[in-house]
Scaffold this motif. Structure first.
Motif, PDB file in Angstrom:
ATOM      1  N   LEU A 125       0.702  -1.219  -0.085  1.00 19.13           N
ATOM      2  CA  LEU A 125       0.101   0.044  -0.013  1.00 19.13           C
ATOM      3  C   LEU A 125       0.933   1.290  -0.141  1.00 19.13           C
ATOM      4  N   ARG A 126       2.140   0.975   0.182  1.00 20.16           N
ATOM      5  CA  ARG A 126       3.177   2.186   0.219  1.00 20.16           C
ATOM      6  C   ARG A 126       2.703   3.110   1.390  1.00 20.16           C
ATOM      7  N   SER A 127       2.049   2.562   2.402  1.00 13.10           N
ATOM      8  CA  SER A 127       1.753   3.152   3.768  1.00 13.10           C
ATOM      9  C   SER A 127       2.931   4.025   4.314  1.00 13.10           C
ATOM     10  N   ARG A 128       2.676   5.120   5.047  1.00  8.39           N
ATOM     11  CA  ARG A 128       3.691   5.547   5.901  1.00  8.39           C
ATOM     12  C   ARG A 128       3.292   5.875   7.300  1.00  8.39           C
ATOM     13  N   PRO A 129       3.462   4.735   8.177  1.00  8.23           N
ATOM     14  CA  PRO A 129       3.094   4.604   9.484  1.00  8.23           C
ATOM     15  C   PRO A 129       3.590   5.852  10.443  1.00  8.23           C
ATOM     16  N   SER A 130       2.880   6.318  11.125  1.00  3.10           N
ATOM     17  CA  SER A 130       2.905   7.500  12.190  1.00  3.10           C
ATOM     18  C   SER A 130       4.094   7.075  12.972  1.00  3.10           C
ATOM     19  N   LEU A 131       4.941   7.971  13.281  1.00  2.78           N
ATOM     20  CA  LEU A 131       5.997   7.340  14.378  1.00  2.78           C
ATOM     21  C   LEU A 131       5.801   8.242  15.618  1.00  2.78           C
ATOM     22  N   ALA A 132       6.179   7.536  16.681  1.00  9.01           N
ATOM     23  CA  ALA A 132       6.175   7.985  17.988  1.00  9.01           C
ATOM     24  C   ALA A 132       7.397   9.037  18.353  1.00  9.01           C
ATOM     25  N   GLY A 133       7.028  10.257  18.282  1.00 11.40           N
ATOM     26  CA  GLY A 133       7.982  11.272  18.638  1.00 11.40           C
ATOM     27  C   GLY A 133       8.960  11.366  17.304  1.00 11.40           C
ATOM     28  N   ASN A 134       9.643  12.459  17.393  1.00 16.25           N
ATOM     29  CA  ASN A 134      10.595  12.684  16.140  1.00 16.25           C
ATOM     30  C   ASN A 134      11.673  13.662  16.811  1.00 16.25           C
ATOM     31  N   LEU A 135      12.727  13.559  15.915  1.00 17.82           N
ATOM     32  CA  LEU A 135      13.817  14.543  16.417  1.00 17.82           C
ATOM     33  C   LEU A 135      13.509  16.002  16.010  1.00 17.82           C
ATOM     34  N   ASP A 136      13.874  16.982  17.016  1.00 17.28           N
ATOM     35  CA  ASP A 136      13.697  18.394  16.491  1.00 17.28           C
ATOM     36  C   ASP A 136      14.352  18.871  15.273  1.00 17.28           C
ATOM     37  N   SER A 137      15.687  18.270  15.102  1.00 20.89           N
ATOM     38  CA  SER A 137      16.034  18.769  13.961  1.00 20.89           C
ATOM     39  C   SER A 137      17.511  17.901  13.697  1.00 20.89           C
ATOM     40  N   LEU A 138      17.823  17.866  12.613  1.00 21.17           N
ATOM     41  CA  LEU A 138      18.960  17.000  12.223  1.00 21.17           C
ATOM     42  C   LEU A 138      20.086  17.757  11.940  1.00 21.17           C
ATOM     43  N   ASP A 139      20.055  19.263  12.250  1.00 18.97           N
ATOM     44  CA  ASP A 139      21.241  20.382  11.745  1.00 18.97           C
ATOM     45  C   ASP A 139      22.447  20.050  12.227  1.00 18.97           C
ATOM     46  N   GLN A 140      22.620  19.456  13.349  1.00 17.75           N
ATOM     47  CA  GLN A 140      23.758  19.239  14.012  1.00 17.75           C
ATOM     48  C   GLN A 140      24.720  18.246  13.589  1.00 17.75           C
ATOM     49  N   TYR A 141      24.080  17.252  12.852  1.00 15.68           N
ATOM     50  CA  TYR A 141      24.539  16.305  12.260  1.00 15.68           C
ATOM     51  C   TYR A 141      25.227  16.181  10.788  1.00 15.68           C
ATOM     52  N   ASP A 142      26.328  15.782  10.616  1.00 14.44           N
ATOM     53  CA  ASP A 142      26.757  15.566   9.047  1.00 14.44           C
ATOM     54  C   ASP A 142      26.677  14.118   8.568  1.00 14.44           C
ATOM     55  N   VAL A 143      26.713  13.223   9.554  1.00 13.26           N
ATOM     56  CA  VAL A 143      26.655  11.571   9.484  1.00 13.26           C
ATOM     57  C   VAL A 143      25.551  11.161  10.008  1.00 13.26           C
ATOM     58  N   VAL A 144      24.797  10.588   9.332  1.00 15.22           N
ATOM     59  CA  VAL A 144      23.726   9.642   9.896  1.00 15.22           C
ATOM     60  C   VAL A 144      23.835   8.295   9.633  1.00 15.22           C
ATOM     61  N   PHE A 145      24.273   7.479  10.548  1.00 14.35           N
ATOM     62  CA  PHE A 145      24.034   5.739  10.339  1.00 14.35           C
ATOM     63  C   PHE A 145      22.507   5.116  10.376  1.00 14.35           C
ATOM     64  N   LEU A 146      21.918   4.730   9.201  1.00 13.20           N
ATOM     65  CA  LEU A 146      20.751   4.440   9.504  1.00 13.20           C
ATOM     66  C   LEU A 146      20.583   2.804   9.316  1.00 13.20           C
ATOM     67  N   GLY A 147      19.956   2.302  10.295  1.00 10.11           N
ATOM     68  CA  GLY A 147      20.066   0.774  10.338  1.00 10.11           C
ATOM     69  C   GLY A 147      18.540   0.333  10.404  1.00 10.11           C
ATOM     70  N   PHE A 148      18.336  -0.832   9.882  1.00  9.15           N
ATOM     71  CA  PHE A 148      17.052  -1.473   9.934  1.00  9.15           C
ATOM     72  C   PHE A 148      17.140  -2.884   9.579  1.00  9.15           C
TER      73      PHE A 148
END
Length: 229
Positions: A125-148
């Protein structure tokens, strides 16, 4: 005869779709782990963030939850932890990075087959589940490791929600995945499509999920993380 066979096949396909939608809707209770969607600060590099999605954070853990025979859950120090979370912790420790769990507002079925069925319907369905909370901003980060974990040949749709909801312009995304034999599947392409403006490191780290608890895999993940930043 051929027409009858085609009708039977279409009927079975409809049953599968209906069953999947049933699982999707019937397992839509509030995620009891929702309050755990908080940022934990690292020890050194405030410009590096580890973000991960792990099944143990998406189901209700009870006394009956089997973390011994399960391929995606582990029992450590009396707590149940997911494969991807184990690797995320190793990556964060090795790099001194901040760490943040992606957690869906609605729980997934505690049964692994039910989880994968719901994930498959979400993908279809290409759905986008709602998330519990979120980060205020990613501004301070240059590198994001993404695991799943690899679900249904790609990344979980909750990860897609996170990628769409945040601005990754000018950032480097370094993916890592746990799987049952299919590696990243089609997830790299999805990350590139969803994280507009990001530089995606396509030579990510990939290992079978059932090896995540071993010392060899932990050390390999840590060494890899140190080598790419």
């Amino acid at each position: 005869m051929k027409k009858k066979k085609k009708i039977i096949i279409l009927g079975l396909a409809a049953v599968v779709i209906v069953a999947g939608i049933y699982f999707l809707m019937s397992s839509s209770g509030t995620n009891p782990n929702a309050t755990q969607a908080v940022l934990s600060e690292g020890t050194e590099n405030t410009n590096i963030l580890v973000v991960y999605f792990s099944r143990a954070n998406e189901i209700e853990i009870t006394n009956n939850t089997d973390a011994v025979s399960s391929a995606s859950l582990n029992l450590e120090d009396g707590e149940i932890i997911g494969n991807t979370e184990i690797i995320a912790q190793e990556v964060a420790a090795a790099t001194g990075a901040d760490i943040y769990p992606i957690i869906a507002e609605r729980a997934y079925p505690a049964n692994y087959t039910g989880t994968l069925l719901k994930a498959g319907v979400e993908m279809m369905l290409r759905s986008r589940p709602s998330l519990a909370g979120n980060l205020d901003s990613l501004d301070q980060y240059d590198v994001v490791f993404l695991g799943f974990p690899n679900w249904d040949g790609t990344l979980p749709m909750a990860v897609a929600s996170f990628l769409e909801e945040n601005d990754f312009s000018g950032k480097t995304i370094i993916p890592f995945v746990t799987h049952k034999g299919s590696g990243f599947g089609s997830s790299m392409g999805m990350i590139e499509d969803l994280a507009s403006g990001a530089d995606v490191y396509t030579s990510g780290w990939s290992r079978a999920g059932d090896s995540a608890h071993t010392e060899e895999t932990r050390q390999d993940a840590a060494a890899w993380a140190e080598s790419v930043v």
